[in-house]
Design a protein around this motif. Structure first.
Motif, PDB file in Angstrom:
ATOM      1  N   HIS A   1       9.985   5.451   4.082  1.00  0.00           N
ATOM      2  CA  HIS A   1       9.176   7.219   3.634  1.00  0.00           C
ATOM      3  C   HIS A   1       7.868   6.839   3.861  1.00  0.00           C
ATOM      4  CE1 HIS A   1       8.169  10.378   1.371  1.00  0.00           C
ATOM      5  NE2 HIS A   1       8.580  10.681   0.799  1.00  0.00           N
ATOM      6  N   SER A   2       7.593   8.156   4.500  1.00  0.00           N
ATOM      7  CA  SER A   2       5.924   8.180   5.544  1.00  0.00           C
ATOM      8  C   SER A   2       4.668   7.991   4.272  1.00  0.00           C
ATOM      9  CB  SER A   2       5.669   9.151   5.740  1.00  0.00           C
ATOM     10  OG  SER A   2       5.862  10.177   4.652  1.00  0.00           O
TER      11      SER A   2
ATOM     12  N   PRO B   1       1.096  -0.782   0.037  1.00  0.00           N
ATOM     13  CA  PRO B   1       0.158   0.206  -0.225  1.00  0.00           C
ATOM     14  C   PRO B   1       0.794   1.191  -0.263  1.00  0.00           C
ATOM     15  CG  PRO B   1      -0.087  -0.855   2.442  1.00  0.00           C
ATOM     16  CD  PRO B   1       1.270  -1.762   1.224  1.00  0.00           C
ATOM     17  N   THR B   2       0.030   2.389  -0.031  1.00  0.00           N
ATOM     18  CA  THR B   2       1.004   4.037  -0.683  1.00  0.00           C
ATOM     19  C   THR B   2      -0.369   5.027  -0.461  1.00  0.00           C
ATOM     20  OG1 THR B   2       2.119   4.847  -1.210  1.00  0.00           O
ATOM     21  CG2 THR B   2       1.146   3.766  -3.154  1.00  0.00           C
ATOM     22  N   THR B   3       0.803   6.560   0.216  1.00  0.00           N
ATOM     23  CA  THR B   3      -0.604   7.705   0.047  1.00  0.00           C
ATOM     24  C   THR B   3      -0.490   8.057  -1.500  1.00  0.00           C
ATOM     25  OG1 THR B   3       0.613   8.323   1.205  1.00  0.00           O
ATOM     26  CG2 THR B   3      -0.472   6.877   2.303  1.00  0.00           C
ATOM     27  N   LEU B   4       0.193   7.817  -2.391  1.00  0.00           N
ATOM     28  CA  LEU B   4       1.014   8.439  -3.004  1.00  0.00           C
ATOM     29  C   LEU B   4      -0.068   9.026  -4.333  1.00  0.00           C
ATOM     30  CD1 LEU B   4       4.032   7.154  -3.835  1.00  0.00           C
ATOM     31  CD2 LEU B   4       3.383   9.017  -2.847  1.00  0.00           C
TER      32      LEU B   4
ATOM     33  N   GLN C   1       4.299   7.297 -12.793  1.00  0.00           N
ATOM     34  CA  GLN C   1       5.000   8.250 -12.655  1.00  0.00           C
ATOM     35  C   GLN C   1       4.508   9.102 -11.825  1.00  0.00           C
ATOM     36  OE1 GLN C   1       7.972   7.184 -14.692  1.00  0.00           O
ATOM     37  NE2 GLN C   1       7.628   9.287 -15.787  1.00  0.00           N
ATOM     38  N   ARG C   2       4.399   8.742 -10.457  1.00  0.00           N
ATOM     39  CA  ARG C   2       3.950  10.113  -9.320  1.00  0.00           C
ATOM     40  C   ARG C   2       4.946  10.647  -8.590  1.00  0.00           C
ATOM     41  NH1 ARG C   2      -1.362  12.124  -9.186  1.00  0.00           N
ATOM     42  NH2 ARG C   2      -1.121  11.961  -6.820  1.00  0.00           N
ATOM     43  N   PRO C   3       4.989  11.565  -8.511  1.00  0.00           N
ATOM     44  CA  PRO C   3       6.225  12.184  -7.784  1.00  0.00           C
ATOM     45  C   PRO C   3       6.296  12.153  -6.026  1.00  0.00           C
ATOM     46  CG  PRO C   3       4.749  14.315  -7.963  1.00  0.00           C
ATOM     47  CD  PRO C   3       4.201  13.080  -8.329  1.00  0.00           C
ATOM     48  N   LEU C   4       7.354  11.999  -5.350  1.00  0.00           N
ATOM     49  CA  LEU C   4       8.315  11.676  -4.493  1.00  0.00           C
ATOM     50  C   LEU C   4       9.238  11.823  -3.792  1.00  0.00           C
ATOM     51  CD1 LEU C   4       7.574   9.414  -2.407  1.00  0.00           C
ATOM     52  CD2 LEU C   4       9.579   8.191  -2.827  1.00  0.00           C
ATOM     53  N   ALA C   5       9.350  12.979  -2.971  1.00  0.00           N
ATOM     54  CA  ALA C   5      10.696  13.902  -1.982  1.00  0.00           C
ATOM     55  C   ALA C   5      11.315  12.927  -1.666  1.00  0.00           C
ATOM     56  CB  ALA C   5       9.793  14.780  -1.581  1.00  0.00           C
ATOM     57  N   VAL C   6      12.635  12.872  -1.994  1.00  0.00           N
ATOM     58  CA  VAL C   6      13.603  11.856  -0.956  1.00  0.00           C
ATOM     59  C   VAL C   6      14.519  12.761  -0.777  1.00  0.00           C
ATOM     60  CG1 VAL C   6      14.571   9.708  -0.981  1.00  0.00           C
ATOM     61  CG2 VAL C   6      12.038   9.319  -1.378  1.00  0.00           C
ATOM     62  N   ASN C   7      15.691  12.629  -0.043  1.00  0.00           N
ATOM     63  CA  ASN C   7      16.496  13.103  -0.353  1.00  0.00           C
ATOM     64  C   ASN C   7      16.752  14.456  -1.004  1.00  0.00           C
ATOM     65  OD1 ASN C   7      19.481  13.592   0.334  1.00  0.00           O
ATOM     66  ND2 ASN C   7      20.018  12.337  -1.468  1.00  0.00           N
ATOM     67  N   ASP C   8      15.722  14.869  -0.989  1.00  0.00           N
ATOM     68  CA  ASP C   8      15.566  16.986  -1.123  1.00  0.00           C
ATOM     69  C   ASP C   8      15.721  16.764  -2.779  1.00  0.00           C
ATOM     70  OD1 ASP C   8      15.801  18.169   0.860  1.00  0.00           O
ATOM     71  OD2 ASP C   8      17.788  17.981   1.355  1.00  0.00           O
ATOM     72  N   GLN C   9      14.857  16.012  -3.703  1.00  0.00           N
ATOM     73  CA  GLN C   9      15.000  15.557  -4.779  1.00  0.00           C
ATOM     74  C   GLN C   9      13.303  15.005  -4.724  1.00  0.00           C
ATOM     75  OE1 GLN C   9      18.070  13.571  -6.447  1.00  0.00           O
ATOM     76  NE2 GLN C   9      16.781  13.395  -8.757  1.00  0.00           N
TER      77      GLN C   9
ATOM     78  N   GLY D   1      17.836   4.459  -0.567  1.00  0.00           N
ATOM     79  CA  GLY D   1      18.089   2.785  -0.035  1.00  0.00           C
ATOM     80  C   GLY D   1      16.743   3.038   1.032  1.00  0.00           C
ATOM     81  N   PRO D   2      17.073   3.620   2.636  1.00  0.00           N
ATOM     82  CA  PRO D   2      16.741   3.699   3.116  1.00  0.00           C
ATOM     83  C   PRO D   2      15.658   4.506   3.865  1.00  0.00           C
ATOM     84  CG  PRO D   2      19.021   3.217   3.398  1.00  0.00           C
ATOM     85  CD  PRO D   2      18.830   3.492   2.661  1.00  0.00           C
ATOM     86  N   GLN D   3      16.182   5.175   3.219  1.00  0.00           N
ATOM     87  CA  GLN D   3      15.116   7.057   2.880  1.00  0.00           C
ATOM     88  C   GLN D   3      13.648   6.881   1.963  1.00  0.00           C
ATOM     89  OE1 GLN D   3      16.932  11.262   2.288  1.00  0.00           O
ATOM     90  NE2 GLN D   3      19.083  10.295   2.112  1.00  0.00           N
ATOM     91  N   PHE D   4      14.232   5.297   0.815  1.00  0.00           N
ATOM     92  CA  PHE D   4      12.821   5.461  -0.006  1.00  0.00           C
ATOM     93  C   PHE D   4      12.175   4.240   1.260  1.00  0.00           C
ATOM     94  CE2 PHE D   4      14.371   7.352  -3.344  1.00  0.00           C
ATOM     95  CZ  PHE D   4      13.644   6.851  -4.129  1.00  0.00           C
ATOM     96  N   GLU D   5      12.631   3.491   1.816  1.00  0.00           N
ATOM     97  CA  GLU D   5      11.630   1.998   2.654  1.00  0.00           C
ATOM     98  C   GLU D   5      11.312   2.631   3.957  1.00  0.00           C
ATOM     99  OE1 GLU D   5      13.580  -1.914   5.828  1.00  0.00           O
ATOM    100  OE2 GLU D   5      15.462  -0.293   3.751  1.00  0.00           O
TER     101      GLU D   5
END
Length: 281
Positions: free
Chosen positions: A190-191, A134-137, A146-154, A184-188
């Motif tokens: 992610h809220s 599941p995801t809230t995207l 092709q949904r935007p996801l903010a990770v590591n200031d990008q 990797g850990p930041q994606f894993e």
């Protein structure tokens, strides 16, 4: 208690396989499996896989503990190793074709041993709705393409696919340049992913040839991920980046993946090799 095992690897994704057919619960606890997977003080593996009795109309049940003690729904490289291990347990003749119906937490998966030693797996239908990841995207009944996801200031454009376990795929120009251990850990965690996520970074070399690197939920950077390769092919088709059948090159080697689209299943073909046998305890 002494527990016998055989270690297998599929494109460098390695597992400790345990014959657990005598009882319906794994012989090891998650904490014990975590110790077994330790590459300095244990056997060393990405996970421990148990072959349990089948449920319903299945031949066997697969349970797996990751190297951090967590339990994923399924593992594509792992189920190829499982099929080879079962054939050894059943003393099947080498070079003969066999298939098994395997109960997993992701549903029934059907691996088939081919005469050339490869294992072809019917991985089932990909699940594409946000609530299935599941995801809230996106809204629960919508796909995440092709949904935007903010990770590591990008902002990364991501496509999400469940192959019974959750995957987040993002296409990049140069997969070798990705700082996997940082991102990797930041994606894993992610809220946007309440059950955490497996993440694939993908470079399209040709429509029939893609390169990927993977950060696996609960295992970190691994040489291969079978469900991840399947998810990558599906994401490539959904975004018109690749053909319906393609070679997915992982750090550990290639997998052949095919998906006809719609409600058709994804097929994965690749190797599984025994490494050594031993006992615990």
């Amino acid at each position: 208690m002494t527990v016998e095992f055989t270690k297998y690897q599929g494109l460098g994704n390695d597992f400790v396989l345990i014959d657990n057919r005598q009882q319906a619960e794994p012989l090891l606890t998650p904490e014990q499996a975590q110790k077994v997977c330790d590459r300095n003080f244990g056997v060393g593996a990405d996970g421990v896989i148990f072959v349990l009795p089948g449920q319903g109309d299945t031949d066997y049940t697969m349970r797996i503990y990751n190297s951090d003690g967590s339990e994923p729904e399924m593992c594509g490289n792992g189920i190829r190793c499982l099929a080879r291990f079962i054939a050894e347990l059943e003393d099947k003749a080498a070079g003969a074709s066999h298939s098994y119906r395997i109960h997993t937490l992701a549903g029934v998966i059907v691996p088939e041993l081919l005469p050339d030693g490869q294992v072809k797996v019917n991985m089932g239908q990909p699940r594409l709705l946000a609530e299935q990841i599941p995801t809230t995207l996106n809204s629960p009944e919508e796909q995440v393409v092709q949904r935007p996801l903010a990770v590591n200031d990008q902002n990364w454009l991501v496509t999400c696919v469940s192959m019974g376990n959750p995957h987040c795929i993002t296409f990049v120009e140069d997969v070798a340049s990705i700082h996997l251990e940082k991102l990797g850990p930041q994606f894993e965690t992610h809220s946007a992913f309440p059950q955490r996520i497996n993440t694939e970074f993908v470079e399209v070399v040709r429509p029939d040839y893609l390169k990927m690197r993977v950060w696996e939920r609960g295992a970190g950077s691994t040489l291969a991920c079978g469900t991840g390769a399947c998810a990558v092919l599906v994401a490539g088709v959904l975004t018109a980046r690749c053909q319906s059948a393609a070679t997915i090159e992982l750090p550990g080697g290639p997998l052949e993946i095919a998906w006809a689209g719609g409600e058709e299943p994804v097929y994965m073909t690749g190797p599984a090799e025994p490494v050594f046998t031993g006992h615990l305890g």
